[in-house]
Scaffold this active site. Structure first.
Site, short mmCIF file in Angstrom:
data_model
loop_
_atom_site.label_atom_id
_atom_site.label_comp_id
_atom_site.label_asym_id
_atom_site.label_seq_id
_atom_site.Cartn_x
_atom_site.Cartn_y
_atom_site.Cartn_z
N HIS A 71 0.80 -1.22 0.00
CA HIS A 71 0.00 0.00 0.00
C HIS A 71 0.84 1.27 0.00
CE1 HIS A 71 -4.40 -0.82 0.31
NE2 HIS A 71 -3.89 -2.04 0.35
N ASP A 120 -6.95 4.34 9.26
CA ASP A 120 -8.33 4.25 8.78
C ASP A 120 -8.59 2.93 8.06
OD1 ASP A 120 -9.18 6.70 9.76
OD2 ASP A 120 -8.49 7.78 8.00
N GLU A 150 -12.10 12.99 13.31
CA GLU A 150 -11.57 13.30 11.99
C GLU A 150 -12.48 14.35 11.35
OE1 GLU A 150 -10.50 10.16 9.34
OE2 GLU A 150 -9.19 9.16 10.80
#
Length: 526
Positions: A101, A163, A275
């Site tokens: 990622h 997240d 957030e």
């Protein structure tokens, strides 16, 4: 036993790590061709699993822009020691690849060995729950989502998250691991007790704040430059059962940030997650983006329209257990009464703890169904000092970024006083700073504003603006092409970073995809 040059799957005697190593030697026209410019790799004794086939997944990352054709080889400490012993006569490098990622090829090694960390599952998860500081020992190649599920079986959970949970432990600890819990617990690098690390010399070292502390701090947020994390001891705490999940909109940026900063500075444990995100030139916002949420006042919510404005969404979460339902409602009502959001836009949802933490995976599955997950992701992540956030927002959200239709734009503050000192991770100088993340997905073959070229051009405009504005902004998951840019990024930390590099990876073998240190003639250049 020795590696031969036959294109076969070798299953040799396992020793400690049982790891698959993916050998990358540049782009070739025939992916089954075995390179011969490093014959020592074929005659090197090793233990582990070796495959020359079905390893194309190691040739790209989540950015999905850099592609190589891989071949393969052996086991972490042994391979690094072998490359180290080749000295400066070799150009070989070594990179650890977790779940792939990274965004700009950081986990690739165009002239070297890519270690596929997900295949490294030894020694497995080992939980220690008897004392006041529960923890789990686990391999760095394990996914956080798996640790969550196993921890919950024991009524426990890690404290800080990203997240997206389908990432490896070693991957996030090498960067920082930031999400909406960071204002309380700090990033994930705050919540690890000790590590096992293989340095760029091939040495296996156990490190913590009490033992080999310099290496411990170096590898935390160290971008893979000083060693490959192989095992980690992760702090745990009692796990909640449910989450009260809240979103509300603001039209005024100053009001939005004032509320965010008030919430993270509160002395009460009134909140578990905070957030926010920016919405630009979107209509039908409430119906399209909040299907899983219920409006506090359905009549007023139906009448509200975003009308193409720039809006700011505050996102909060409060954890609780089933026996606390009554008190949690009162706490949430009291908390919301102090905030200045647009009242008709208050939306709430009550979900399980697992569903809340794994929320991004639901979106991933939907995108995969429509073949929209494996597309280029030209993301840009920034850390903006509190003193600069209003000037940044005025220029970027009103002039440079024209819409948010191709991915979310996150924005939320964290308090650096909750963060561990001494790690390699670089933040702005101020105590309060904002994570601003442009998480764009490019539409394949599009030549419009949602295409890769247009998004990259937008990102370049943002980077140019911040580089010329002297706002003290830093990149998170940084990507630079020159040493001078990296020196500017690290600032006062550069000399420490360089010293640690020369101590733990003097031949600059590790993590070449970061483009911080060139491999050739490393000692002469530094």
């Amino acid at each position: 036993m020795f590696i031969s040059q036959s294109n076969k799957l070798f299953r040799l005697k396992p020793l400690v790590f049982k790891i698959a190593l993916l050998f990358l030697l540049g782009i070739t026209t025939n992916r089954n061709h075995l390179p011969t410019n490093h014959p020592s790799l074929y005659t090197m004794p090793f233990y582990g699993n070796l495959s020359f086939h079905n390893i194309n997944h190691a040739s790209k990352d989540f950015g999905n822009r850099y592609h190589l054709y891989p071949n393969s080889t052996s086991n972490i400490a042994h391979i690094i020691k072998h490359v180290f012993n080749l000295g400066l006569t070799s150009h070989l490098t070594v990179a650890a690849r977790g779940h792939g990622h990274s965004l700009e090829g950081q986990s690739l090694a165009p002239q070297g060995v890519v270690i596929h960390m997900e295949s490294y599952k030894s020694p497995g998860m080992s939980f220690h729950t008897a004392d006041h500081y529960p923890y789990v020992d686990d391999s760095a190649g394990e996914l956080w989502i798996n640790i969550l599920h196993e921890s919950l079986k024991r009524g426990l959970t890690p404290k800080s998250w990203t997240d997206y949970l389908h990432l490896t432990v070693g991957g996030t600890l090498s960067n920082a691991g930031i999400s909406g819990q960071a204002f309380r617990h700090g990033p994930q690098i705050n919540n690890v007790y000790h590590l096992h690390v293989v340095t760029g010399r091939g040495d296996v070292v156990t490190c913590s704040d009490e033992q080999n502390a310099d290496l411990f701090n170096a590898v935390l947020g160290g971008l893979g430059q000083f060693g490959i994390i192989t095992e980690a001891r992760i702090a745990l705490e009692p796990a909640p059962a449910k989450v009260k999940w809240i979103r509300a909109l603001y039209s005024d940026f100053a009001t939005f940030t004032n509320d965010q900063e008030r919430l993270i500075s509160s002395s009460r444990d009134s909140l578990d997650y905070l957030e926010g995100f920016v919405v630009i030139n979107r209509t039908g916002l409430l119906n399209n983006r909040r299907s899983s949420f219920n409006p506090k006042d359905p009549v007023q919510a139906e009448q509200f329209t975003s009308a193409g404005r720039v809006l700011f969404c505050l996102e909060l979460a409060k954890y609780f257990n089933l026996e606390d339902v009554g008190s949690i409602e009162r706490e949430v009502d009291s908390l919301l009464a102090e905030l200045s959001f647009i009242r008709p836009t208050l939306f709430m949802s009550e979900v399980s703890y697992v569903d809340f933490l794994d929320r991004v995976h639901v979106s991933e599955m939907k995108l995969r169904e429509n073949n929209l997950w494996d597309v280029p992701h030209p993301w840009l992540n920034l850390l903006v000092p509190r003193s600069s956030i209003h000037g940044f927002a005025k220029e970027v959200f009103h002039n440079i970024v024209k819409d948010t239709s191709n991915g979310p734009v996150l924005i939320y503050p964290v308090n650096k006083s909750r963060w561990k000192n001494g790690t390699s991770f670089v933040t702005p100088e101020e105590d309060v700073f904002y994570l601003v993340a442009f998480l764009s997905s490019a539409v394949p073959s599009s030549a419009g504003k949602d295409g890769l070229d247009a998004i990259l051009a937008r990102n370049r405009r943002i980077v140019k603006f911040i580089s010329e504005s002297n706002m003290g902004i830093k990149q998170y998951l940084p990507h630079y092409n020159t040493t001078q840019e990296w020196i500017a990024h690290f600032g006062a930390k550069w000399e420490i970073f360089l010293r640690r590099k020369m101590l733990y990876d003097p031949l600059t073998i590790l993590a070449p995809g970061q483009r911080i240190f060139p491999r050739a003639n490393a000692l002469e250049q530094h």
